[in-house]
Design a protein around this motif. Structure first.
Motif, PDB file in Angstrom:
ATOM      1  N   PRO A  19       0.730  -1.700  -0.305  1.00 16.76           N
ATOM      2  CA  PRO A  19       0.093  -0.249  -0.212  1.00 16.76           C
ATOM      3  C   PRO A  19       0.530   1.539   0.346  1.00 16.76           C
ATOM      4  CG  PRO A  19       0.361  -0.884   2.305  1.00 16.76           C
ATOM      5  CD  PRO A  19       0.549  -1.528   1.837  1.00 16.76           C
ATOM      6  N   GLY A  20       1.559   1.595  -1.044  1.00 15.32           N
ATOM      7  CA  GLY A  20       2.461   2.337  -1.481  1.00 15.32           C
ATOM      8  C   GLY A  20       2.742   3.150  -2.811  1.00 15.32           C
ATOM      9  N   ARG A  21       3.407   3.909  -3.264  1.00 16.73           N
ATOM     10  CA  ARG A  21       3.793   4.751  -4.010  1.00 16.73           C
ATOM     11  C   ARG A  21       5.412   4.029  -4.046  1.00 16.73           C
ATOM     12  NH1 ARG A  21       1.714   9.303  -7.884  1.00 16.73           N
ATOM     13  NH2 ARG A  21      -0.570   8.765  -7.359  1.00 16.73           N
ATOM     14  N   ASN A  22       5.356   3.215  -3.151  1.00 15.99           N
ATOM     15  CA  ASN A  22       7.013   3.340  -2.697  1.00 15.99           C
ATOM     16  C   ASN A  22       7.337   1.835  -2.858  1.00 15.99           C
ATOM     17  OD1 ASN A  22       5.933   2.907  -0.297  1.00 15.99           O
ATOM     18  ND2 ASN A  22       7.173   2.124   0.522  1.00 15.99           N
ATOM     19  N   PHE A  23       6.031   0.612  -3.181  1.00 19.33           N
ATOM     20  CA  PHE A  23       6.456  -0.445  -3.826  1.00 19.33           C
ATOM     21  C   PHE A  23       6.363  -0.779  -4.827  1.00 19.33           C
ATOM     22  CE2 PHE A  23       4.073  -0.525   0.943  1.00 19.33           C
ATOM     23  CZ  PHE A  23       5.153  -1.243   1.796  1.00 19.33           C
ATOM     24  N   PRO A  24       7.398  -2.294  -5.644  1.00 19.72           N
ATOM     25  CA  PRO A  24       6.958  -2.616  -6.313  1.00 19.72           C
ATOM     26  C   PRO A  24       5.496  -2.647  -7.169  1.00 19.72           C
ATOM     27  CG  PRO A  24       8.199  -3.713  -5.788  1.00 19.72           C
ATOM     28  CD  PRO A  24       7.467  -2.838  -4.438  1.00 19.72           C
ATOM     29  N   ALA A  25       5.408  -1.906  -8.930  1.00 16.13           N
ATOM     30  CA  ALA A  25       4.176  -2.076  -9.389  1.00 16.13           C
ATOM     31  C   ALA A  25       4.355  -3.921 -10.266  1.00 16.13           C
ATOM     32  CB  ALA A  25       4.042  -1.240 -10.592  1.00 16.13           C
ATOM     33  N   GLU A  26       2.921  -4.461 -10.211  1.00 18.42           N
ATOM     34  CA  GLU A  26       2.894  -5.638 -10.137  1.00 18.42           C
ATOM     35  C   GLU A  26       2.357  -5.851 -11.556  1.00 18.42           C
ATOM     36  OE1 GLU A  26       1.395  -7.118  -6.409  1.00 18.42           O
ATOM     37  OE2 GLU A  26       3.327  -8.310  -6.167  1.00 18.42           O
ATOM     38  N   TRP A  27       1.146  -4.893 -11.752  1.00 14.45           N
ATOM     39  CA  TRP A  27       0.256  -5.468 -13.070  1.00 14.45           C
ATOM     40  C   TRP A  27      -0.618  -3.651 -13.336  1.00 14.45           C
ATOM     41  CZ3 TRP A  27      -0.036  -9.550 -15.619  1.00 14.45           C
ATOM     42  CH2 TRP A  27       0.026 -10.804 -14.754  1.00 14.45           C
ATOM     43  N   LEU A  28      -0.846  -3.933 -14.592  1.00 10.54           N
ATOM     44  CA  LEU A  28      -1.129  -2.537 -14.555  1.00 10.54           C
ATOM     45  C   LEU A  28      -2.491  -3.026 -15.631  1.00 10.54           C
ATOM     46  CD1 LEU A  28      -0.774   0.723 -15.730  1.00 10.54           C
ATOM     47  CD2 LEU A  28       0.075   0.360 -17.689  1.00 10.54           C
ATOM     48  N   TYR A  29      -3.369  -2.344 -14.609  1.00  7.40           N
ATOM     49  CA  TYR A  29      -4.788  -2.256 -15.287  1.00  7.40           C
ATOM     50  C   TYR A  29      -5.209  -1.470 -16.772  1.00  7.40           C
ATOM     51  CZ  TYR A  29      -4.763  -6.124 -12.404  1.00  7.40           C
ATOM     52  OH  TYR A  29      -4.555  -7.410 -11.570  1.00  7.40           O
ATOM     53  N   LYS A  30      -5.325  -1.751 -18.156  1.00 10.13           N
ATOM     54  CA  LYS A  30      -6.147  -0.927 -18.979  1.00 10.13           C
ATOM     55  C   LYS A  30      -7.236  -1.201 -19.376  1.00 10.13           C
ATOM     56  CE  LYS A  30      -1.185   0.049 -21.055  1.00 10.13           C
ATOM     57  NZ  LYS A  30      -0.225   0.528 -21.756  1.00 10.13           N
ATOM     58  N   ARG A  31      -8.023  -1.345 -18.240  1.00  5.01           N
ATOM     59  CA  ARG A  31      -9.311  -2.018 -18.999  1.00  5.01           C
ATOM     60  C   ARG A  31      -9.685  -0.905 -17.242  1.00  5.01           C
ATOM     61  NH1 ARG A  31     -11.979  -7.510 -20.398  1.00  5.01           N
ATOM     62  NH2 ARG A  31     -14.087  -6.409 -21.171  1.00  5.01           N
ATOM     63  N   ARG A  32     -10.836   0.015 -18.083  1.00  3.84           N
ATOM     64  CA  ARG A  32     -11.806   0.336 -16.637  1.00  3.84           C
ATOM     65  C   ARG A  32     -13.346  -0.020 -17.365  1.00  3.84           C
ATOM     66  NH1 ARG A  32     -13.508   6.959 -16.422  1.00  3.84           N
ATOM     67  NH2 ARG A  32     -11.201   7.145 -18.137  1.00  3.84           N
ATOM     68  N   GLY A  33     -13.829  -0.161 -15.823  1.00  3.43           N
ATOM     69  CA  GLY A  33     -15.121  -0.790 -15.255  1.00  3.43           C
ATOM     70  C   GLY A  33     -14.655  -1.798 -15.066  1.00  3.43           C
ATOM     71  N   LEU A  34     -12.713  -2.510 -14.721  1.00  2.00           N
ATOM     72  CA  LEU A  34     -13.111  -4.397 -14.878  1.00  2.00           C
ATOM     73  C   LEU A  34     -13.196  -4.030 -13.184  1.00  2.00           C
ATOM     74  CD1 LEU A  34     -11.925  -6.628 -15.865  1.00  2.00           C
ATOM     75  CD2 LEU A  34      -9.394  -5.569 -14.897  1.00  2.00           C
ATOM     76  N   PRO A  35     -14.636  -5.394 -12.961  1.00  2.00           N
ATOM     77  CA  PRO A  35     -14.688  -5.553 -11.322  1.00  2.00           C
ATOM     78  C   PRO A  35     -13.339  -5.864 -10.729  1.00  2.00           C
ATOM     79  CG  PRO A  35     -15.878  -7.217 -13.272  1.00  2.00           C
ATOM     80  CD  PRO A  35     -14.901  -6.183 -13.601  1.00  2.00           C
ATOM     81  N   VAL A  36     -13.774  -5.139  -9.450  1.00  2.00           N
ATOM     82  CA  VAL A  36     -12.741  -5.744  -7.862  1.00  2.00           C
ATOM     83  C   VAL A  36     -13.253  -6.120  -6.882  1.00  2.00           C
ATOM     84  CG1 VAL A  36     -10.368  -4.933  -9.585  1.00  2.00           C
ATOM     85  CG2 VAL A  36     -11.463  -3.848  -7.975  1.00  2.00           C
ATOM     86  N   LYS A  37     -12.479  -7.163  -6.435  1.00  2.00           N
ATOM     87  CA  LYS A  37     -12.842  -7.664  -5.422  1.00  2.00           C
ATOM     88  C   LYS A  37     -11.740  -6.661  -4.041  1.00  2.00           C
ATOM     89  CE  LYS A  37     -15.044 -10.875  -2.769  1.00  2.00           C
ATOM     90  NZ  LYS A  37     -14.700 -13.095  -2.469  1.00  2.00           N
ATOM     91  N   VAL A  38     -12.606  -6.002  -2.690  1.00  2.00           N
ATOM     92  CA  VAL A  38     -11.421  -5.161  -1.656  1.00  2.00           C
ATOM     93  C   VAL A  38     -11.852  -6.218  -0.844  1.00  2.00           C
ATOM     94  CG1 VAL A  38     -11.909  -2.975  -0.167  1.00  2.00           C
ATOM     95  CG2 VAL A  38     -12.356  -2.630  -3.183  1.00  2.00           C
ATOM     96  N   VAL A  39     -10.438  -6.512  -0.593  1.00  2.00           N
ATOM     97  CA  VAL A  39     -11.032  -7.673   0.332  1.00  2.00           C
ATOM     98  C   VAL A  39     -10.139  -7.083   1.364  1.00  2.00           C
ATOM     99  CG1 VAL A  39     -10.662  -9.131  -0.842  1.00  2.00           C
ATOM    100  CG2 VAL A  39      -8.027  -8.652  -0.246  1.00  2.00           C
ATOM    101  N   GLN A  40      -9.537  -5.716   1.359  1.00  2.00           N
ATOM    102  CA  GLN A  40      -8.078  -4.690   2.817  1.00  2.00           C
ATOM    103  C   GLN A  40      -8.280  -3.724   2.577  1.00  2.00           C
ATOM    104  OE1 GLN A  40      -5.046  -7.241   3.955  1.00  2.00           O
ATOM    105  NE2 GLN A  40      -4.217  -5.269   5.666  1.00  2.00           N
ATOM    106  N   ILE A  41      -8.605  -2.757   3.481  1.00  2.00           N
ATOM    107  CA  ILE A  41      -8.072  -1.579   3.340  1.00  2.00           C
ATOM    108  C   ILE A  41      -7.372  -0.632   4.403  1.00  2.00           C
ATOM    109  CG2 ILE A  41      -9.101   1.074   3.968  1.00  2.00           C
ATOM    110  CD1 ILE A  41     -12.297  -0.532   3.531  1.00  2.00           C
TER     111      ILE A  41
END
Length: 166
Positions: free
Chosen positions: A45-67
């Motif tokens: 949870p921070g910009r200092n962490f490495p990127a794992e994926w770049l999503y290029k699909r607006r509207g793609l559903p995701v499940k939020v599991v932690q805040i």
């Protein structure tokens, strides 16, 4: 006459989604959708962490599991799970409360009514994303760029099996 909706048809949904403010804290897990044309999933949870994926699909559903709320940086992060099961962190402002669903498995019929015997008005390929409304009794109304029909919840990523939506 049966019509086939492809993943490209679902891109029209992306053009119609409006930007919304960061999601208010909710009880997890809950469903959201990517609200921007490009969204980075990070290892933490921070910009200092490495990127794992770049999503290029607006509207793609995701499940939020932690805040996670970083009070020092004035940033909110959500740990999300994508349709393939990958998990990582996204800034909350990249997500929307707009409910969407992704068609899974095989080509699925979209029916006139929420009934397995109802007329088929469209067919949707796996990967098609549409706006989800009116879920009840194991069926949801899926709107893909104005083309609507009822699909069984079991064939959508983005809706819980026992969920009811107005």
């Amino acid at each position: 006459m049966h019509r086939l909706l492809t993943a490209a048809t679902g891109m029209a949904l992306a053009a119609t989604m409006m930007a919304t403010p960061a999601l208010a804290a909710k009880k997890v897990p809950y469903w959201a959708s990517i609200n921007v044309g490009e969204a980075m999933m990070r290892a933490g949870p921070g910009r200092n962490f490495p990127a794992e994926w770049l999503y290029k699909r607006r509207g793609l559903p995701v499940k939020v599991v932690q805040i996670y709320v970083d009070k020092r940086a004035h940033a909110e992060w959500r740990k999300v799970q994508d349709p393939d099961g990958a998990e990582g962190w996204m800034q909350a402002n990249l997500l929307s409360e707009t409910r969407t669903g992704l068609v899974t498995g095989d080509i699925r019929p979209l029916r006139e009514k929420p009934d397995a015997q109802a007329a088929v008005v469209w067919r949707a390929e796996p990967g098609v994303v549409g706006k989800v409304t009116q879920c009840t009794g194991g069926w949801c109304n899926l709107d893909v760029g104005g083309k609507k029909g009822f699909v069984e919840v079991a064939h959508l990523f983005g809706v819980a099996a026992d969920e009811t939506l107005p």
